[in-house]
Design an enzyme around this catalytic site. Sequence first.
Site, PDB file in Angstrom:
ATOM      1  CB  CYS A 111      84.634  10.939 -21.682  1.00 54.90           C
ATOM      2  SG  CYS A 111      83.435   9.892 -20.875  1.00 54.90           S
ATOM      3  CG  HIS A 251      82.778  14.481 -22.826  1.00 53.11           C
ATOM      4  ND1 HIS A 251      82.078  13.583 -23.608  1.00 53.11           N
ATOM      5  CD2 HIS A 251      82.680  14.031 -21.547  1.00 53.11           C
ATOM      6  CE1 HIS A 251      81.575  12.644 -22.829  1.00 53.11           C
ATOM      7  NE2 HIS A 251      81.919  12.886 -21.580  1.00 53.11           N
ATOM      8  CG  ASN A 281      78.740  11.033 -21.169  1.00 52.74           C
ATOM      9  OD1 ASN A 281      79.442  10.749 -22.127  1.00 52.74           O
ATOM     10  ND2 ASN A 281      79.235  11.242 -19.952  1.00 52.74           N
TER      11      ASN A 281
HETATM   12  O1  UT7 Z   1      81.692  11.424 -19.125  1.00 54.92           O
HETATM   13  C1  UT7 Z   1      82.138  11.042 -17.860  1.00 54.92           C
HETATM   14  C2  UT7 Z   1      82.120  12.188 -16.989  1.00 54.92           C
HETATM   15  N1  UT7 Z   1      80.972  12.131 -16.104  1.00 54.92           N
HETATM   16  C3  UT7 Z   1      80.410  13.276 -15.743  1.00 54.92           C
HETATM   17  O2  UT7 Z   1      80.754  14.314 -16.245  1.00 54.92           O
HETATM   18  C4  UT7 Z   1      79.387  13.275 -14.654  1.00 54.92           C
HETATM   19  C5  UT7 Z   1      79.672  14.418 -13.706  1.00 54.92           C
HETATM   20  N2  UT7 Z   1      78.677  14.499 -12.618  1.00 54.92           N
HETATM   21  C6  UT7 Z   1      77.442  14.927 -12.855  1.00 54.92           C
HETATM   22  O3  UT7 Z   1      77.085  15.260 -13.973  1.00 54.92           O
HETATM   23  C7  UT7 Z   1      76.496  15.044 -11.688  1.00 54.92           C
HETATM   24  O4  UT7 Z   1      77.219  14.837 -10.483  1.00 54.92           O
HETATM   25  C8  UT7 Z   1      75.308  14.053 -11.752  1.00 54.92           C
HETATM   26  C9  UT7 Z   1      74.359  14.465 -12.860  1.00 54.92           C
HETATM   27  C10 UT7 Z   1      75.807  12.646 -12.007  1.00 54.92           C
HETATM   28  C11 UT7 Z   1      74.529  14.059 -10.448  1.00 54.92           C
HETATM   29  O5  UT7 Z   1      74.082  15.376 -10.155  1.00 54.92           O
HETATM   30  P1  UT7 Z   1      74.278  15.985  -8.698  1.00 54.92           P
HETATM   31  O6  UT7 Z   1      73.676  17.315  -8.707  1.00 54.92           O
HETATM   32  O7  UT7 Z   1      75.738  15.874  -8.357  1.00 54.92           O
HETATM   33  O8  UT7 Z   1      73.391  15.029  -7.813  1.00 54.92           O
HETATM   34  P2  UT7 Z   1      73.825  14.167  -6.527  1.00 54.92           P
HETATM   35  O9  UT7 Z   1      74.654  13.002  -6.944  1.00 54.92           O
HETATM   36  O10 UT7 Z   1      74.353  15.084  -5.494  1.00 54.92           O
HETATM   37  O11 UT7 Z   1      72.431  13.622  -6.065  1.00 54.92           O
HETATM   38  C12 UT7 Z   1      71.421  14.500  -5.535  1.00 54.92           C
HETATM   39  C13 UT7 Z   1      70.212  13.699  -5.164  1.00 54.92           C
HETATM   40  C14 UT7 Z   1      70.505  12.497  -4.281  1.00 54.92           C
HETATM   41  O12 UT7 Z   1      69.429  12.347  -3.387  1.00 54.92           O
HETATM   42  P3  UT7 Z   1      69.543  12.884  -1.861  1.00 54.92           P
HETATM   43  O13 UT7 Z   1      70.723  12.158  -1.274  1.00 54.92           O
HETATM   44  O14 UT7 Z   1      69.773  14.356  -1.972  1.00 54.92           O
HETATM   45  O15 UT7 Z   1      68.228  12.513  -1.278  1.00 54.92           O
HETATM   46  C15 UT7 Z   1      70.496  11.340  -5.253  1.00 54.92           C
HETATM   47  O16 UT7 Z   1      70.160  10.121  -4.633  1.00 54.92           O
HETATM   48  O17 UT7 Z   1      69.602  13.175  -6.346  1.00 54.92           O
HETATM   49  C16 UT7 Z   1      69.416  11.758  -6.210  1.00 54.92           C
HETATM   50  N3  UT7 Z   1      69.529  11.169  -7.533  1.00 54.92           N
HETATM   51  C17 UT7 Z   1      68.481  11.073  -8.365  1.00 54.92           C
HETATM   52  N4  UT7 Z   1      67.204  11.424  -8.216  1.00 54.92           N
HETATM   53  C18 UT7 Z   1      66.388  11.212  -9.270  1.00 54.92           C
HETATM   54  C19 UT7 Z   1      70.635  10.668  -8.137  1.00 54.92           C
HETATM   55  N5  UT7 Z   1      70.303  10.244  -9.372  1.00 54.92           N
HETATM   56  C20 UT7 Z   1      68.986  10.477  -9.531  1.00 54.92           C
HETATM   57  C21 UT7 Z   1      68.087  10.271 -10.583  1.00 54.92           C
HETATM   58  N6  UT7 Z   1      66.808  10.657 -10.417  1.00 54.92           N
HETATM   59  N7  UT7 Z   1      68.472   9.734 -11.762  1.00 54.92           N
END
Ligand code: UT7
Length: 324
Positions: A111, A251, A281
């Site tokens: 990215c 980005h 993204n």
């Molecule tokens: O361009 C490359 C650079 N990449 C990025 O910039 C990505 C950076 N990271 C992020 O943007 C965020 O970390 C994410 C959007 C990917 C995830 O958000 P988060 O607030 O960090 O969520 P998390 O990974 O802590 O997940 C929270 C919960 C989990 O469930 P439990 O364990 O709390 O029950 C996940 O299993 O959300 C769940 N989860 C979802 N639920 C519904 C993860 N993905 C999804 C989904 N829909 N798509």
Amino acid sequence: MKTRIVGTGNYLPDNVLTNDDLSKMVDTSDEWIRTRTGICQRRIAKEDTTYSMGAGAAKEALKQAEIAGEEIDLIIVATSSAEYAFPNTASLIQSEIGAKHALCFDVSVACTGFIVAMSIADSMMCTGNYRKALVIGSEVLSSQLDWSDRSVCVLFGDGAGAVVMENSESDGCGLIDQEIHSDGNKGMVLTCGKNTADRITADGTLRTNQTIQMNGQEVFKFAVKKVPESIQTLLDRNHLSAEDVDYYILHQANKRIIESVAKRLHVSIEKFPMNLDRYGNTSAASIPILLHELSREHILKPGNLVILSGFGGGLSWGSLLIRL
Ligand code: UT7
């Protein structure tokens, strides 16, 4: 001598995939995706390819710059989703636009790729050996997603953006300063394998790793720390306050990351335009796609001071300070 942007273009596939569409494919919801990322929909390539979209964006940028393909002497494509190892994407685009005098190559910095590609073009042009360059970000990341992995497949989209850069002797306009880094020690928090990343495991089975795998929280923490640091370094080195910059073109990975950067710099979110709600993204393509939208809508104006900032796989991050 400085290099300046004299034209922009983008190309987005027609096919729209909404959050509601995704919620029929994996266990997710429009509400979760919107609140955690700001994304509402994304474009997914059907007939389009990385090079056909790149060529589409390049043609628009050339038109805006009123420059013929033949005049281009350098084409650099930032991509992690090239159809071929060789010929490279830039050469395929060269053929599409008739840029028969151009040197062509791709760069792979995920990215951050577009930032690095602009930096390379700037360095090569400052030798005086190259006068007009096309710098393109183009991605079909939909081909590298595990569509059963809700933690990743909801984030990405396809598209391309391009700029034409030209040598300029004039009045302080152009690429003023840059600040770009890599940290390979943290590389494995965001990966996408190629064929060579296949491994025979101890039990003799083939483990393929050809889809994007990410530790989202680690990438998030990295981005909200490194991006403001990189921007602040550019500001300090050029005796600027954060307010002096007209727009921060980041980005487009996650609305919460962009909001956090704005907060850390104590700058109004109004200075951080976004389009990730519509495109998700698009990796190396996100910055030039947004640049073109802002240019087309006359939001960016000649003389504006802008900072472009990318971050992602590698890990890598970096910023460019530009007077338009
Ligand atoms: O361009 C490359 C650079 N990449 C990025 O910039 C990505 C950076 N990271 C992020 O943007 C965020 O970390 C994410 C959007 C990917 C995830 O958000 P988060 O607030 O960090 O969520 P998390 O990974 O802590 O997940 C929270 C919960 C989990 O469930 P439990 O364990 O709390 O029950 C996940 O299993 O959300 C769940 N989860 C979802 N639920 C519904 C993860 N993905 C999804 C989904 N829909 N798509």
